[in-house]
Design a protein around this motif. Structure first.
Motif, PDB file in Angstrom:
ATOM      1  N   CYS A   1       0.861  -1.184   0.000  1.00  0.00           N
ATOM      2  CA  CYS A   1       0.000   0.000   0.000  1.00  0.00           C
ATOM      3  C   CYS A   1       0.892   1.226   0.000  1.00  0.00           C
ATOM      4  O   CYS A   1       1.709   1.401   0.900  1.00  0.00           O
ATOM      5  CB  CYS A   1      -0.910   0.012   1.221  1.00  0.00           C
ATOM      6  SG  CYS A   1      -1.854   1.547   1.354  1.00  0.00           S
ATOM      7  N   LYS A   2       0.713   2.064  -1.000  1.00  0.00           N
ATOM      8  CA  LYS A   2       1.592   3.230  -1.108  1.00  0.00           C
ATOM      9  C   LYS A   2       1.245   4.295  -0.082  1.00  0.00           C
ATOM     10  O   LYS A   2       2.002   5.239   0.108  1.00  0.00           O
ATOM     11  CB  LYS A   2       1.552   3.813  -2.527  1.00  0.00           C
ATOM     12  CG  LYS A   2       0.240   4.435  -2.913  1.00  0.00           C
ATOM     13  CD  LYS A   2       0.391   5.167  -4.246  1.00  0.00           C
ATOM     14  CE  LYS A   2      -0.854   5.965  -4.559  1.00  0.00           C
ATOM     15  NZ  LYS A   2      -0.756   6.736  -5.793  1.00  0.00           N
TER      16      LYS A   2
ATOM     17  N   GLY B   1      -0.396  -0.371  -4.756  1.00  0.00           N
ATOM     18  CA  GLY B   1      -1.764   0.131  -4.816  1.00  0.00           C
ATOM     19  C   GLY B   1      -2.155   0.790  -3.514  1.00  0.00           C
ATOM     20  O   GLY B   1      -1.290   1.257  -2.770  1.00  0.00           O
ATOM     21  N   VAL B   2      -3.444   0.858  -3.256  1.00  0.00           N
ATOM     22  CA  VAL B   2      -3.950   1.428  -2.004  1.00  0.00           C
ATOM     23  C   VAL B   2      -4.831   0.370  -1.335  1.00  0.00           C
ATOM     24  O   VAL B   2      -5.742  -0.169  -1.969  1.00  0.00           O
ATOM     25  CB  VAL B   2      -4.756   2.716  -2.252  1.00  0.00           C
ATOM     26  CG1 VAL B   2      -5.226   3.311  -0.929  1.00  0.00           C
ATOM     27  CG2 VAL B   2      -3.923   3.737  -3.030  1.00  0.00           C
TER      28      VAL B   2
END
Lengths: 131, 131
Positions: free
Chosen positions: A82-83, A121-122
């Motif tokens: 998760c960025k 991604g998130v």
DNA sequence: ATCCTAATTAAGAAAGATTATTAATAAGGA
DNA sequence: TCCTTATTAATAATCTTTCTTAATTAGGAT
């Protein structure tokens, strides 16, 4: 690799990864061990993680733009980071080694040793908070 | 990203990547520019590479265990790094975005943004020297 | 059980890659 | 030409990981 000895520290490092389960960073392994053994050295953790990976007891997970991780799961699988929060999760997808190998048109004389497939991604948690 | 201005430095960074062609590291870009413009700052190179990547004018290549690189080729393709000499080469294989996406069984609520596929091995040059 | 040797350790320095800080400069719209 | 603020050069700082060194220790040989 020359002869390897069984040391308490090596066992502690392996056990810490097994305890922490999901892909800990060397730093996390270090902090975990430090609770019970405050004198362990960070260099020892790094070195033993590398030894354990070389021995095939752990898998190394290369994480772009962040500390690498180790995985106690030895079966080939993929990860997503998760960025927003930086956490790393397992992807729910089958092994693609065959598909990927079959797509290589020409190795151009390279000895291909391994590949890494990594997603960014998130995560659902961070997605929610954006609203 | 707020307003961006056109600066000489930004142009120099982009032009250096185009000149150097194959996936240079920021360090290589910095050294290249420095020959003609010895006062450019390394921070400026890093910052502008990031800006150019954000603008979609360059592609970022995440390289495990080594400095990252930028690629002037915008078409999706993959790379391999020789673990002996450290050089990075293009892989001769088609885009696999479709195949990879289709293999994801469950995104588990993740917003998947991108993926990276990266190979490691030994290049023909270094293979030869081992004998 | 004792010796020996080389692997391993703790502590800390060092290296490599990248980002942050700061005061000065300059791009580009008003 | 003026003004605002993005950008810059220089450098410090951060993060991750490996290296150095003297002391310790595992484990095979005696």
């Amino acid at each position: 690799m020359a002869v390897t000895r069984n040391t308490i520290q090596r066992d502690l490092v392996l056990q810490a990864v097994l305890d922490l389960k999901n892909h800990p960073t060397p730093e996390e392994v270090y902090e975990h061990i430090r609770k019970q053994h405050p004198t362990i050295s960070k260099g020892t953790v790094y070195r033993n993680l590398n030894v354990l990976v070389d021995k095939g007891l752990l898998l190394k997970v290369d994480v772009p733009d962040s500390a690498n991780r180790v995985d106690h799961t030895l079966k080939s699988h993929y990860h997503i980071r998760c960025k927003t929060c930086g956490k790393v999760f397992d992807m729910d997808m089958p092994d693609m080694t065959g598909e990927i190998k079959s797509m290589i048109r020409d190795t151009k004389g390279f000895e291909i040793e391994k590949y890494g497939l990594f997603f960014t991604g998130v995560c659902p948690e961070c997605s929610k908070e954006k609203e």
